[in-house]
Design an enzyme around this catalytic site. Structure first.
Site, short mmCIF file in Angstrom:
data_model
loop_
_atom_site.label_atom_id
_atom_site.label_comp_id
_atom_site.label_asym_id
_atom_site.label_seq_id
_atom_site.Cartn_x
_atom_site.Cartn_y
_atom_site.Cartn_z
N SER A 49 0.80 -1.38 -0.18
CA SER A 49 0.04 0.01 -0.05
C SER A 49 0.90 1.11 -0.02
O SER A 49 0.33 2.22 -0.34
CB SER A 49 -0.74 -0.14 1.20
OG SER A 49 -0.25 -0.01 2.56
N ASP A 340 -3.20 7.97 8.32
CA ASP A 340 -4.28 6.94 8.71
C ASP A 340 -3.37 5.99 9.79
O ASP A 340 -2.66 6.55 10.28
CB ASP A 340 -4.95 6.04 7.94
CG ASP A 340 -3.98 5.07 7.13
OD1 ASP A 340 -2.85 4.97 7.56
OD2 ASP A 340 -4.49 4.65 5.98
N HIS A 343 -0.50 4.68 7.59
CA HIS A 343 0.21 5.29 6.17
C HIS A 343 0.71 6.62 6.46
O HIS A 343 -0.11 7.50 7.00
CB HIS A 343 -0.54 5.19 5.07
CG HIS A 343 -0.94 3.85 4.65
ND1 HIS A 343 -2.16 3.22 5.03
CD2 HIS A 343 -0.16 2.97 4.31
CE1 HIS A 343 -2.17 2.10 4.68
NE2 HIS A 343 -1.24 1.84 4.10
#
Ligand code: NAG
Ligand code: NAG
Ligand code: NAG
Length: 378
Positions: A49, A340, A343
């Protein structure tokens, strides 16, 4: 008449055959410089991600998605599947390398034809080096599958687009790999089947797999590599929640990341000898983020421990990582380290990408920075 046209065809076939292995006729389109004067023609991206730019949007059963607000709140195109408020490290490297456009996501059906000539992004949020790492998040694309997608789908199409064998064109592309964190967070530390396996053995196994995967790319023609480190997992808000910390971070998780990174860094020296003509840069994003967290104010940050967006907790059906759909978001994103539960914000990504490109510290980029590597002949 018939005889002439078939012999004409024969000569055409013959000249194509003669040309194809050398390709001097078409390969002029693959120069070392792109139109904007950058040294690389494009970038192929593999990993998790931290570098995914929307592949998971196209996986119907993936729970690891960032295609809704407040993700992308500071991105020109809005929510796109990037797991941050704005640009990720790959988008920022596109700028440093002066590539003409952002790298398209492999899983997007529009990523076809001439759209692939400056590279493709294969990364998938929640995926890992090991095939089974992403299984908790539903459907994700693991690293082996990402490399198969590159080999079986993108490479033949690239050869058609450029009129050139991949061994001639791929040295002009940067291969960026950013993965490994999820193999610890969602695999090693979560599964009871790993209780037997020591961190050292698990890590050796991970880096051995990654080494095989890099060699596979080298066999396909890749020559210039960037390997991103695993970030300080123990400092992320999701990990710190309800756990004892030391200097604000959970030590066991950071120890794992640190061990992986030191293996990866030594791999740079070992693997260069085993991959003729290649060069590889190790980017120590772990150190870059750890330095920010140790001393946020001096690096321009005010908050290095809480999430900028409102995160859906487990009791709310979330996982403590992803932002709540349409949830609250902090007013000043650039003062936060974490967007978040896991990240970093664009502001942190800017620091990582800039240092990756130009840092002169071997503790941040090893053995050299991306600017130097892309300008060198090999
Ligand atoms: C863990 O170790 C025990 C004893 O050494 C062995 O029997 C078992 O198969 C191991 N489990 C796994 C998942 O490796
Ligand atoms: C690596 O993992 C594979 C598959 O899980 C296992 O068979 C092998 O023994 C492991 N190797 C090491 C060095 O742990
Ligand atoms: C946002 O935060 C940054 C970094 O802490 C600071 O430099 C900037 O002035 C802040 N902007 C606003 C509008 O408060």
């Amino acid at each position: 008449m018939a005889a002439t046209s078939s012999s004409g065809l024969f000569f055409l076939a013959l000249s194509l055959l003669a040309c194809f292995p050398f390709c001097s006729c078409h390969c002029s389109s693959v120069s070392n410089k792109n139109a904007e004067g950058g040294m690389m023609k494009g970038m192929f991206v593999f990993g998790s991600s931290l570098v995914d730019n929307g592949n998971n949007n196209f996986l119907p059963n993936s729970l690891a998605r960032a295609d809704y607000l407040p993700y992308g709140i500071d991105f020109p195109l809005g929510p796109s599947g990037r797991f941050t408020n704005g640009r990720n490290v790959i988008d920022l490297l596109v700028g440093h390398l002066k590539l003409p456009s952002l790298i398209p996501a492999f899983a997007d059906p529009k990523t076809r034809g001439s759209k692939i000539v400056h590279g493709v992004n294969f990364a998938s949020g929640a995926s890992g080096i090991l095939d089974d790492t992403g299984s908790l998040a539903g459907h994700v694309i693991n690293l082996n599958q990402q490399i198969r997608n590159f080999e079986e789908i993108t490479l033949p199409e690239l050869e058609t687009q450029l009129g050139c064998r991949s061994h001639q064109s791929l040295p002009n592309y940067l291969f960026v790999v950013g993965t490994g964190g999820n193999d610890y967070s969602f695999n090693y530390f979560l599964r009871s089947s790993n209780k037997n396996v020591s961190l050292e053995i698990f890590t050796a196994n991970l880096t051995a797999s990654l080494s095989r995967q890099l060699k596979k790319l080298h066999n396909l023609g890749a020559r210039k590599f960037v390997a991103m480190s695993v970030n300080p997992l123990g400092c992320s808000p999701v990990v710190r929640m309800n756990r004892p910390t030391h200097n604000g971070c959970v030590q066991s998780m950071n120890r794992a990341a640190h061990l992986f990174n030191s293996h990866l860094k030594s791999l740079v020296d070992v693997i260069r000898a085993e991959m003729p003509g290649s060069s590889l840069v190790f980017v120590n994003s772990y150190k870059i983020i750890r330095d920010i967290i140790k001393n946020p104010i001096s690096k321009g940050f005010k908050d290095s421990s809480t999430t900028c967006c409102e995160v859906a907790s487990i009791s709310e059906g979330g996982n403590g990582i992803l932002c709540k759909r349409g949830g609250e978001v902090c007013a000043n994103r650039s003062s936060h380290v974490f967007f978040d539960g896991l990240h970093p914000t664009e502001a942190v990504n800017v620091q990582i990408a800039t240092k990756a490109y130009v840092s002169s510290l071997k503790t941040e980029v090893y053995p050299t920075n991306i600017a130097r590597m892309t300008k060198s002949k090999i």
